[in-house]
Write a protein that holds these residues in place. Structure first.
Motif, PDB file in Angstrom:
ATOM      1  N   ALA A   3       0.938  -1.233  -0.200  1.00 35.90           N
ATOM      2  CA  ALA A   3       0.015  -0.137   0.114  1.00 35.90           C
ATOM      3  C   ALA A   3       0.912   1.356  -0.141  1.00 35.90           C
ATOM      4  O   ALA A   3       1.902   1.129   0.753  1.00 35.90           O
ATOM      5  CB  ALA A   3      -1.095  -0.168   1.125  1.00 35.90           C
ATOM      6  N   LEU A   4       0.502   2.127  -0.805  1.00 37.58           N
ATOM      7  CA  LEU A   4       1.364   3.588  -0.896  1.00 37.58           C
ATOM      8  C   LEU A   4       0.640   4.182   0.249  1.00 37.58           C
ATOM      9  O   LEU A   4      -0.529   4.757  -0.002  1.00 37.58           O
ATOM     10  CB  LEU A   4       1.267   3.988  -2.240  1.00 37.58           C
ATOM     11  CG  LEU A   4       2.022   5.436  -2.474  1.00 37.58           C
ATOM     12  CD1 LEU A   4       3.456   4.662  -2.458  1.00 37.58           C
ATOM     13  CD2 LEU A   4       1.886   6.028  -3.726  1.00 37.58           C
ATOM     14  N   ARG A   5       1.327   4.620   1.456  1.00 32.61           N
ATOM     15  CA  ARG A   5       0.491   5.555   2.407  1.00 32.61           C
ATOM     16  C   ARG A   5       1.289   6.739   2.740  1.00 32.61           C
ATOM     17  O   ARG A   5       2.533   7.150   2.535  1.00 32.61           O
ATOM     18  CB  ARG A   5       0.588   4.705   3.784  1.00 32.61           C
ATOM     19  CG  ARG A   5      -0.139   3.216   3.261  1.00 32.61           C
ATOM     20  CD  ARG A   5      -0.344   2.522   4.783  1.00 32.61           C
ATOM     21  NE  ARG A   5       0.814   1.905   5.504  1.00 32.61           N
ATOM     22  CZ  ARG A   5       0.611   1.536   6.727  1.00 32.61           C
ATOM     23  NH1 ARG A   5      -0.428   1.106   7.260  1.00 32.61           N
ATOM     24  NH2 ARG A   5       1.732   1.066   7.282  1.00 32.61           N
ATOM     25  N   LEU A  17       5.839   3.251  -0.147  1.00 27.84           N
ATOM     26  CA  LEU A  17       5.206   2.055  -0.401  1.00 27.84           C
ATOM     27  C   LEU A  17       5.632   1.056   0.767  1.00 27.84           C
ATOM     28  O   LEU A  17       6.870   0.791   1.088  1.00 27.84           O
ATOM     29  CB  LEU A  17       5.868   1.523  -1.635  1.00 27.84           C
ATOM     30  CG  LEU A  17       5.332   0.363  -2.229  1.00 27.84           C
ATOM     31  CD1 LEU A  17       3.994   0.591  -2.829  1.00 27.84           C
ATOM     32  CD2 LEU A  17       6.179  -0.068  -3.262  1.00 27.84           C
ATOM     33  N   ASP A  18       4.396   0.789   1.643  1.00 27.73           N
ATOM     34  CA  ASP A  18       4.600  -0.084   2.781  1.00 27.73           C
ATOM     35  C   ASP A  18       4.014  -1.763   2.451  1.00 27.73           C
ATOM     36  O   ASP A  18       3.290  -1.856   1.690  1.00 27.73           O
ATOM     37  CB  ASP A  18       3.729   0.461   3.838  1.00 27.73           C
ATOM     38  CG  ASP A  18       4.140   1.703   4.183  1.00 27.73           C
ATOM     39  OD1 ASP A  18       5.243   2.144   3.919  1.00 27.73           O
ATOM     40  OD2 ASP A  18       3.359   2.549   4.838  1.00 27.73           O
ATOM     41  N   GLY A  93      -7.743   3.535  -1.580  1.00 30.08           N
ATOM     42  CA  GLY A  93      -7.720   2.870  -2.944  1.00 30.08           C
ATOM     43  C   GLY A  93      -6.316   2.293  -3.458  1.00 30.08           C
ATOM     44  O   GLY A  93      -6.217   1.717  -4.180  1.00 30.08           O
ATOM     45  N   LEU A  94      -5.138   3.276  -2.832  1.00 23.42           N
ATOM     46  CA  LEU A  94      -3.666   3.012  -3.546  1.00 23.42           C
ATOM     47  C   LEU A  94      -3.226   1.844  -2.629  1.00 23.42           C
ATOM     48  O   LEU A  94      -2.181   1.855  -1.781  1.00 23.42           O
ATOM     49  CB  LEU A  94      -2.920   4.154  -3.403  1.00 23.42           C
ATOM     50  CG  LEU A  94      -3.398   5.189  -4.525  1.00 23.42           C
ATOM     51  CD1 LEU A  94      -2.597   6.658  -4.269  1.00 23.42           C
ATOM     52  CD2 LEU A  94      -3.235   4.726  -5.790  1.00 23.42           C
ATOM     53  N   ALA A  95      -3.874   0.683  -2.766  1.00 24.95           N
ATOM     54  CA  ALA A  95      -3.321  -0.621  -2.318  1.00 24.95           C
ATOM     55  C   ALA A  95      -3.698  -1.585  -2.968  1.00 24.95           C
ATOM     56  O   ALA A  95      -4.550  -1.595  -3.823  1.00 24.95           O
ATOM     57  CB  ALA A  95      -3.999  -0.383  -0.815  1.00 24.95           C
ATOM     58  N   GLU A  96      -2.798  -2.910  -2.889  1.00 26.09           N
ATOM     59  CA  GLU A  96      -3.338  -3.935  -3.472  1.00 26.09           C
ATOM     60  C   GLU A  96      -4.583  -4.471  -3.270  1.00 26.09           C
ATOM     61  O   GLU A  96      -5.284  -5.257  -4.063  1.00 26.09           O
ATOM     62  CB  GLU A  96      -2.227  -4.953  -3.681  1.00 26.09           C
ATOM     63  CG  GLU A  96      -0.833  -4.754  -4.007  1.00 26.09           C
ATOM     64  CD  GLU A  96       0.201  -5.554  -3.698  1.00 26.09           C
ATOM     65  OE1 GLU A  96       1.228  -5.721  -4.732  1.00 26.09           O
ATOM     66  OE2 GLU A  96       0.266  -6.252  -2.790  1.00 26.09           O
ATOM     67  N   LYS A  97      -4.904  -4.515  -2.052  1.00 24.33           N
ATOM     68  CA  LYS A  97      -6.360  -4.925  -1.523  1.00 24.33           C
ATOM     69  C   LYS A  97      -6.906  -3.854  -0.506  1.00 24.33           C
ATOM     70  O   LYS A  97      -6.031  -3.103   0.075  1.00 24.33           O
ATOM     71  CB  LYS A  97      -6.266  -6.414  -1.034  1.00 24.33           C
ATOM     72  CG  LYS A  97      -5.732  -7.458  -1.963  1.00 24.33           C
ATOM     73  CD  LYS A  97      -5.375  -8.709  -1.040  1.00 24.33           C
ATOM     74  CE  LYS A  97      -4.831  -9.669  -2.050  1.00 24.33           C
ATOM     75  NZ  LYS A  97      -4.449 -10.990  -1.481  1.00 24.33           N
TER      76      LYS A  97
END
Length: 332
Positions: A3-5, A17-18, A93-97
């Motif tokens: 996830a980009l946090r 990017l975590d 929403g900027l996460a894989e899930k």
């Protein structure tokens, strides 16, 4: 999962990017494997704590997504694992899930790519609400659109034409003007990028008036704000509707005597609050948007895609007003 946090207040360069744990859906929720997440202007604000909503950190920006349901929580009956869905979620929403409340989702019609599905809700949703509910658009209206080559702007060009209006697209370059014309704009006005003095502001107002015609613009759809709002207001028609949609160029200070002289309205368009306050009407408008898409009257322009690790570049490009159409982050 990745996830980009946002961990601190700042611009897109502060995002990291975590690696985080995959969440589990609770009652009334589903887990969506994100395939595409559109970038919108609120994403530039929310990471700087300038948006109306301030989620607790760390959080991932990204409020508009499309993907595939991977798990379903208790009580969810209208969706199942494997369904292709789209949703507006505010952020995350900027996460894989991501976990999505079932009530915020819509099924994606067959044949609609994830990138286009992720580009529909916030832009076209804002505009159909703005033009119909706040602008009371009707066939034969003249609509002046500021910022007409961005995601929201192009949605306004397409929807205004679909509703039978004449469209004047105001943009910052010849290139963007061509994009607006391809989307259906009848005429284009190029406004200056630099600071305008009083003479330049008057010149722009005259350009808007000339393009709109002697009766003026029945609707001004202002996505830009700042120094461009007043010249647009000066071109409005008698009893026109000036729709305040956004202000990347700053919050305008409007001379209210003009509203008296033109007997016009200045109306706010807060789509996010509308979707919460009137969910039934919101869902009806989404169905209408899909019908218009099926009829070929609207088609989101995805001009560029980015991988998740470069989503910050997409946010920066939108923040710097360099984007044409929609910028979308894809996970594959």
């Amino acid at each position: 999962m990745k996830a980009l946090r946002s961990h601190e207040v700042g611009g897109p360069e502060t995002l990291t990017l975590d690696e985080v744990e995959t969440p589990t859906p609770g009652k009334g929720e589903v887990l969506v494997a994100v395939k595409a997440c559109a970038i919108n202007y609120p994403d530039t604000l929310i990471i700087r704590d300038l948006y109306q909503f301030k989620p607790p950190r760390p959080f991932a920006p990204g409020g508009e997504l499309a993907g595939v349901i991977e798990a379903v929580g208790e009580g969810v009956e209208d969706f199942k694992v494997g369904d292709r869905v789209m949703a507006g979620i505010g952020n995350g929403g900027l996460a894989e899930k991501v976990i999505v409340p079932a009530g915020r989702m819509f099924p994606i019609p067959d044949g609609v790519p994830f990138e286009k599905a992720a580009s529909l809700l916030m832009t076209y949703g804002t505009t159909i609400h703005g033009l119909k509910d706040r602008g009371h658009i009707k066939e034969g209206d003249t609509v002046l659109i500021l910022g007409a080559a961005g995601g929201v702007g192009l949605s306004a060009v397409e929807l205004a034409k679909a509703f039978g209006a004449r469209v004047i697209a105001a943009v910052s370059s010849e290139e963007k003007g061509e994009v607006a014309k391809q989307a259906g704009a009848d005429d284009v006005v190029i406004y200056p990028k630099g600071e305008m003095d009083k003479a330049a502001s008057k010149e722009l107002a005259n350009a808007f008036k000339a393009a709109c015609g002697p009766e003026g613009a029945n609707i001004v759809y202002d996505i830009v704000g700042g120094q461009y709002s007043e010249p647009a207001l000066r071109s409005i028609a008698w009893e026109g509707r000036f729709l305040v949609v956004g202000f990347p160029a700053g919050i305008a200070k409007m001379p209210l005597n003009l509203t008296l002289l033109k007997s016009c309205d200045i109306c706010g368009v807060f789509w996010g609050a509308f979707t919460a306050r009137e969910p039934v009407k919101f869902r009806e408008q989404v169905v209408e948007l899909f019908d218009l898409m099926k009829a070929g009257k609207i088609d989101p322009l995805v001009s560029e895609t980015f991988p998740l690790e470069r989503a910050g570049d997409a946010i920066a490009k939108l923040e710097n007003r360099q984007a044409v159409g929609k910028l979308v982050v894809t996970m594959d």
